[in-house]
Design an enzyme around this catalytic site. Structure first.
Site, PDB file in Angstrom:
ATOM      1  N   GLY A  36     -35.759  -8.821  14.783  1.00  0.00           N
ATOM      2  CA  GLY A  36     -35.604  -9.647  13.603  1.00  0.00           C
ATOM      3  C   GLY A  36     -35.386 -11.118  13.903  1.00  0.00           C
ATOM      4  CB  THR A  37     -33.326 -12.901  16.403  1.00  0.00           C
ATOM      5  OG1 THR A  37     -32.078 -12.354  15.963  1.00  0.00           O
ATOM      6  CG2 THR A  37     -33.114 -14.350  16.830  1.00  0.00           C
ATOM      7  CB  THR A  84     -47.518  -6.961  28.635  1.00  0.00           C
ATOM      8  OG1 THR A  84     -48.206  -7.682  29.657  1.00  0.00           O
ATOM      9  CG2 THR A  84     -47.957  -5.507  28.671  1.00  0.00           C
ATOM     10  CD  GLN A 126     -28.901  -5.043   7.146  1.00  0.00           C
ATOM     11  OE1 GLN A 126     -28.896  -3.885   6.735  1.00  0.00           O
ATOM     12  NE2 GLN A 126     -28.450  -5.368   8.343  1.00  0.00           N
ATOM     13  CB  SER A 164     -34.727  -5.766  12.906  1.00  0.00           C
ATOM     14  OG  SER A 164     -34.134  -5.334  14.113  1.00  0.00           O
ATOM     15  N   GLY A 165     -36.538  -3.200  14.063  1.00  0.00           N
ATOM     16  CA  GLY A 165     -36.673  -1.762  14.243  1.00  0.00           C
ATOM     17  C   GLY A 165     -35.376  -0.984  14.291  1.00  0.00           C
ATOM     18  CG  HIS A 166     -31.570  -2.592  15.976  1.00  0.00           C
ATOM     19  ND1 HIS A 166     -30.210  -2.643  15.783  1.00  0.00           N
ATOM     20  CD2 HIS A 166     -32.005  -3.862  15.873  1.00  0.00           C
ATOM     21  CE1 HIS A 166     -29.843  -3.891  15.580  1.00  0.00           C
ATOM     22  NE2 HIS A 166     -30.918  -4.652  15.620  1.00  0.00           N
ATOM     23  CB  CYS A 169     -25.987 -11.245  15.269  1.00  0.00           C
ATOM     24  SG  CYS A 169     -27.385 -10.158  14.946  1.00  0.00           S
TER      25      CYS A 169
END
Length: 385
Positions: free
Chosen positions: A70-71, A238, A180, A200-202, A326
């Site tokens: 996300g950042t 990559t 969120q 963001s994935g997590h 964060c």
């Protein structure tokens, strides 16, 4: 018993996410840029994940760009868009309650000569549309308003924002930090007039260090990472195949049986807020029901320092947050969000965030409420000394 109530900080990976990550690390480990079979196999995971994510938002596959999270997505959206449009104007509008991943790039752009307006919010973290209307002008090139606030769960009125932009600054781009919100709401950027969107994935049971930026096909932004020309030259490096494959699997899972999942989160929220309301001297900072996000409840506990209460709950196996993940593990000033909503001074350092996932149970919430009922009188008694 344990109760993990910090899902806005991070979520545990799904088994199916773990399995595809391991497979792409141990078996299908080729470089997707390679021309041989191993590379082709790896590239297929990247392509299929891009297809899966695009499908969840009804956008085109070529409009999805994978990032490290996300950042990076937020930084790229703001800086990349501002640099691409600086000949058209130099005014950027955002809110005073954005995540640092938006606020810091905005301040960076201010240092580069851009004019930046930070919109104030009401008691529950929603922007004041009258302030936006006053701020928009012919020089405005970018508006960045988060979909859901990460600390108190406020849902911003993006439809109204876009309508106002069309009238007063039709050439300006709309970016939203949906970190969120993705997986908690149906989000359709084309219908909602969103030009740039960060995920963001997590936060959705995917791997850490993964994310994506949606960029509408008619929008030009500058790349921030240059090199090998991957992702159409827009984001070199990559491809993180295991992370991308895991992110794609998490996105698929997030929108399976979606109405039931969303309804369940709202049920948990209603039950928890009802339980908090029964406790003395507890001040809610989140709007009830569908007025706010389904998975975030912020509350202030008068007479108890947030850090003390957090660790007291931790001793009982209950995990919550005292702010944005964060920054909450560092000695930083009190939350900007809590200040901006006008929270009483004595409550600024007496606030916790509870956040749920579809794996959260009602029993876990009851366990937390019982712990609060036991701990609050005790901690308040000690704090008076």
């Amino acid at each position: 018993m344990e109760a993990y109530l910090d899902n806005s900080a991070t979520t545990g990976c799904l088994d199916r996410v773990r399995d595809v990550v391991v497979k792409t690390m141990m078996e299908d480990f080729g470089n997707p840029s390679s021309k041989h079979l191993k590379g082709v196999q790896a590239e297929r995971y990247v392509r299929e994940s891009r297809e899966a994510i695009a499908k969840t938002m009804k956008v085109k596959e070529q409009e999805i760009f994978f990032t490290s999270g996300g950042t990076e997505s937020d930084n790229w959206a703001l800086i990349g868009a501002a640099m691409a449009k600086k000949r058209q104007g130099n005014h950027i509008i955002t809110t005073a309650v954005e995540h640092a991943a938006v606020l810091q790039p905005a301040l960076f752009l201010k240092e580069q000569g851009f004019r930046v307006t930070f919109l104030p919010v009401d008691r529950y973290g929603r922007i004041r549309l009258s302030e936006l209307e006053n701020a928009l002008d012919e020089d405005t090139i970018l508006v960045s308003v988060m979909y859901v606030n990460n600390e108190i769960g406020a849902r911003e009125p993006l439809d109204a924002v876009r309508t106002m932009m069309k009238k007063k600054a039709p050439r300006a781009l709309l970016h939203t930090d949906a970190i969120q919100a993705y997986g908690k709401y149906r989000i359709y950027p084309k219908r909602e007039g969103i030009d740039l969107l960060s995920v963001s994935g997590h936060k959705i049971h995917g791997p850490k260090g993964t994310g994506f930026l949606y960029v509408d096909e008619h929008v030009n932004i500058r790349p921030l990472i240059l090199g090998g020309g991957q992702q159409k030259g827009m984001r070199s490096g990559t491809d993180n195949v295991p992370g991308i494959a895991g992110l794609g699997e998490a996105a698929r899972a997030a929108y399976e049986d979606f109405p039931e999942k969303q309804a369940y989160l709202y049920e948990l929220k209603a039950h928890f807020m009802e339980g908090l309301a029964a406790l003395p001297d507890v001040v809610p900072n989140s709007l009830p029901g569908e007025e706010g996000a389904p998975h975030i409840v912020s509350a202030s506990f008068r007479g108890v320092r947030s850090e003390v209460l957090l660790h007291a709950l931790e001793e009982k196996g209950i995990y919550v947050s005292s702010g944005s993940a964060c920054s909450s593990n560092k000695k930083l000033p009190v939350s900007t969000v809590l200040k901006e909503i006008g929270l009483e001074k004595e409550l600024l350092d007496a606030t916790l965030r509870f956040s749920f996932s579809t794996f959260t149970t009602r029993e876990e919430l009851d366990y937390c409420l019982d712990a609060l009922k036991e701990l609050l009188p005790l901690l308040r008694r000690f704090s008076r000394h």
